[in-house]
Scaffold this active site. Structure first.
Site, PDB file in Angstrom:
ATOM      1  N   LYS A   1       0.836  -1.207   0.000  1.00  0.00           N
ATOM      2  CA  LYS A   1       0.000   0.000   0.000  1.00  0.00           C
ATOM      3  C   LYS A   1       0.868   1.254   0.000  1.00  0.00           C
ATOM      4  CE  LYS A   1      -4.094  -0.327   2.450  1.00  0.00           C
ATOM      5  NZ  LYS A   1      -4.854  -0.578   3.717  1.00  0.00           N
TER       6      LYS A   1
HETATM    7  O1  G3P Z   1      -8.901  -0.118   4.618  1.00  0.00           O
HETATM    8  C1  G3P Z   1      -8.964   1.191   5.032  1.00  0.00           C
HETATM    9  C2  G3P Z   1      -9.758   1.329   6.245  1.00  0.00           C
HETATM   10  O2  G3P Z   1      -9.146   0.621   7.281  1.00  0.00           O
HETATM   11  C3  G3P Z   1     -10.021   2.700   6.714  1.00  0.00           C
HETATM   12  O3  G3P Z   1     -11.159   2.615   7.477  1.00  0.00           O
HETATM   13  O4  G3P Z   1     -12.740   3.224   9.174  1.00  0.00           O
HETATM   14  O5  G3P Z   1     -10.361   4.044   9.317  1.00  0.00           O
HETATM   15  O6  G3P Z   1     -11.916   4.968   7.624  1.00  0.00           O
HETATM   16  P1  G3P Z   1     -11.577   3.780   8.457  1.00  0.00           P
END
Ligand code: G3P
Length: 287
Positions: free
Chosen positions: A113
């Site tokens: 990533k």
């Molecule tokens: O895969 C990306 C994800 O983990 C981000 O999620 O909930 O931190 O926006 P969030």
């Protein structure tokens, strides 16, 4: 068991191998996993260590991340595991690329990533030329997805993912799912080498609508996969509609996929904020 009509691959978004096992047992299938620095900072073993006041050295935290990823990879040998480089807004591509190569050596099925920033695309462009698989993370606008396409031209299908973060767009008032619609529509004009990985999924309707739209991959936190599993893995029917409530739709733009990635406007406040948060969470683990 995987629903017959399900064409998307379903990944777990998490940093705890025990959770991976639990979700595989519950669903009866799992196609891969995405990790990131925040998720690693929430790993229960890391939390216990921090509660004892024992932060990691730089080498130890990399060793810990590696062990987590190796364990998950062992459970999902035919799947893909996304591993994220350290990148704050000042990190240069020249610093990201060697990290990516090192992480790629940890397991045979990694996607590395890189952030959807200028430096992230520079690193990814070189990485794919050197045979790495990449996942462009923190994507918040269609131009970043166009740049992901342009920076990795020539890579084969399956080697490149782009991760639009729908929940974080919702959080600031825009309909994140409309970005998924737009990117899928834009990529229909292309050669299909970039797969859309719907990320930052916050509720079951994000998952169901991403399935309905035909997102190649959807990465989902354990809590939502549990809910999906406990409800018997419902699928969006023919008449399924997604209700975005009062969220503002993101209009479709028409970027030319034949352009160079440097010609797209890549800036997005949420990409910068996301890099700041990921790097702060990573640093919180280190003494
Ligand atoms: O895969 C990306 C994800 O983990 C981000 O999620 O909930 O931190 O926006 P969030």
């Amino acid at each position: 068991m995987r629903p017959k009509e399900l064409t998307s691959r379903i990944f777990l978004d998490g940093g705890d191998p025990q959770e991976t096992r639990e979700i595989m047992d519950l669903l009866g299938f799992l196609d891969g996993q995405t990790t990131n620095p925040t998720l690693i900072s929430k790993n229960p073993e890391a939390r216990r260590r921090l509660e004892r006041g024992e932060r990691f050295s730089e080498d130890e935290i990399l060793g810990f991340y590696r062990a987590v990823v190796e364990e998950i990879s062992g459970m999902l040998p035919g799947g893909s595991i996304s591993v994220e480089v350290y990148a704050d807004p000042q990190t240069a591509a020249e610093q990201m690329l060697p990290q990516g190569k090192m992480m790629n050596g940890w397991i045979p099925n990694a996607h590395i990533k890189f952030p959807s920033s200028d430096q992230g695309f520079r690193a990814a462009e070189k990485a794919v030329k050197e045979g790495l698989r990449v996942n462009m993370t923190l994507c918040f606008r269609q131009e970043q997805a166009a740049a992901a396409y342009a920076a990795t031209r020539g890579a084969k299908k399956g080697d490149v993912f782009v991760s639009p973060f729908v929940g974080r767009l919702d959080d600031w008032g825009e309909n994140g799912m409309s970005l998924i619609e737009n990117i899928i529509r834009m990529y229909r004009e292309g050669d299909g080498h970039v797969e859309v990985l719907t990320a930052s999924v916050r509720h079951l309707d994000h998952l169901l609508y991403a399935i309905k739209l035909g997102s190649d991959i959807i990465t989902v936190p354990a809590g939502i996969l549990r809910e999906w599993g406990e409800k018997g893995l419902p699928m969006p029917g023919r008449d399924y509609t997604y209700n975005a409530g009062s969220l503002a739709p993101i209009p479709y733009r028409d970027p030319d996929l034949a352009k160079n990635w440097q010609d797209f406007d890549l800036s997005h406040e949420l990409t910068t904020k996301g890099m700041e948060k990921f790097s702060a969470d990573w640093k919180s683990l280190i003494r």
